[in-house]
Design a protein around this motif. Structure first.
Motif, PDB file in Angstrom:
ATOM      1  N   LYS A   1      30.077 -51.165  15.380  1.00  0.00           N
ATOM      2  CA  LYS A   1      30.078 -52.601  15.135  1.00  0.00           C
ATOM      3  C   LYS A   1      29.283 -53.208  16.040  1.00  0.00           C
ATOM      4  O   LYS A   1      29.407 -54.246  16.578  1.00  0.00           O
TER       5      LYS A   1
ATOM      6  N   PHE B   1      28.457 -60.891  15.814  1.00  0.00           N
ATOM      7  CA  PHE B   1      30.122 -60.778  15.432  1.00  0.00           C
ATOM      8  C   PHE B   1      30.378 -61.962  14.440  1.00  0.00           C
ATOM      9  O   PHE B   1      31.297 -61.767  13.780  1.00  0.00           O
ATOM     10  N   ASP B   2      29.269 -62.823  14.220  1.00  0.00           N
ATOM     11  CA  ASP B   2      29.910 -63.881  13.033  1.00  0.00           C
ATOM     12  C   ASP B   2      29.414 -63.038  11.899  1.00  0.00           C
ATOM     13  O   ASP B   2      30.311 -63.298  10.833  1.00  0.00           O
TER      14      ASP B   2
ATOM     15  N   ASN C   1      32.369 -61.014  11.261  1.00  0.00           N
ATOM     16  CA  ASN C   1      33.764 -61.622  10.973  1.00  0.00           C
ATOM     17  C   ASN C   1      33.579 -62.173   9.428  1.00  0.00           C
ATOM     18  O   ASN C   1      34.686 -61.937   8.599  1.00  0.00           O
ATOM     19  N   GLU C   2      32.486 -62.513   8.879  1.00  0.00           N
ATOM     20  CA  GLU C   2      32.356 -62.675   7.307  1.00  0.00           C
ATOM     21  C   GLU C   2      32.425 -61.449   6.725  1.00  0.00           C
ATOM     22  O   GLU C   2      33.026 -61.559   5.645  1.00  0.00           O
TER      23      GLU C   2
ATOM     24  N   THR D   1      34.218 -58.834   7.507  1.00  0.00           N
ATOM     25  CA  THR D   1      35.605 -58.688   7.481  1.00  0.00           C
ATOM     26  C   THR D   1      36.620 -59.631   6.434  1.00  0.00           C
ATOM     27  O   THR D   1      37.432 -59.297   5.592  1.00  0.00           O
ATOM     28  N   ASP D   2      36.472 -61.036   6.556  1.00  0.00           N
ATOM     29  CA  ASP D   2      36.788 -62.056   5.729  1.00  0.00           C
ATOM     30  C   ASP D   2      36.552 -61.815   4.129  1.00  0.00           C
ATOM     31  O   ASP D   2      37.416 -61.903   3.276  1.00  0.00           O
TER      32      ASP D   2
ATOM     33  N   TYR E   1      39.827 -55.426  16.001  1.00  0.00           N
ATOM     34  CA  TYR E   1      38.972 -56.222  17.036  1.00  0.00           C
ATOM     35  C   TYR E   1      38.702 -55.558  18.448  1.00  0.00           C
ATOM     36  O   TYR E   1      37.664 -55.879  19.028  1.00  0.00           O
TER      37      TYR E   1
END
Length: 83
Positions: free
Chosen positions: A36, A40-41, A44-45, A47-48, A56
Motif C-alpha cells: 500500500k 493515503f487519501d 482511504n477512498e 477502502t471506503d 491500518y
C-alpha cells in the motif's frame, strides 16, 4: 485537484495495485494482496468504497473481489492487457 483527475488517479492506483498483487491463501481462502505504498487519501477512498481492505498498521492490503472485478474492467477501459 479536479474531480476528474482525482478519479483517474484512483482508477490507476487500483490498476497498479492489482497488477503488482500476489495470491495468498489463508484460513482456506485465496485472495490478492498488494503493498500500500500509494497516496493515503486514495487508499482511504478505495477502502471506503469496499474495494480493498486490511489493517491500518499493515504495510499491505488485500484486494476484495469487488476491487478485483473493477480493476479488470479498468484495464479494458485504459487498453491495458492483463499479463
Amino acid at each position: 485537484m479536479a474531480d476528474d483527475m482525482k478519479n483517474t488517479i484512483k482508477e490507476l492506483t487500483l490498476i497498479l495495485m492489482y497488477l503488482t498483487s500476489w495470491k495468498e491463501n489463508e484460513f482456506g481462502m485465496e485472495y490478492l494482496r498488494t503493498w500500500k505504498g500509494y497516496d493515503f487519501d486514495i487508499l482511504n477512498e478505495l477502502t471506503d468504497e469496499d474495494l480493498i481492505g486490511g489493517s491500518y498498521r499493515s504495510k499491505s492490503v488485500y484486494i476484495k473481489e469487488k476491487g478485483e472485478r473493477l480493476a479488470k474492467e479498468l484495464l479494458k477501459k485504459y487498453g491495458i492487457e492483463n499479463i
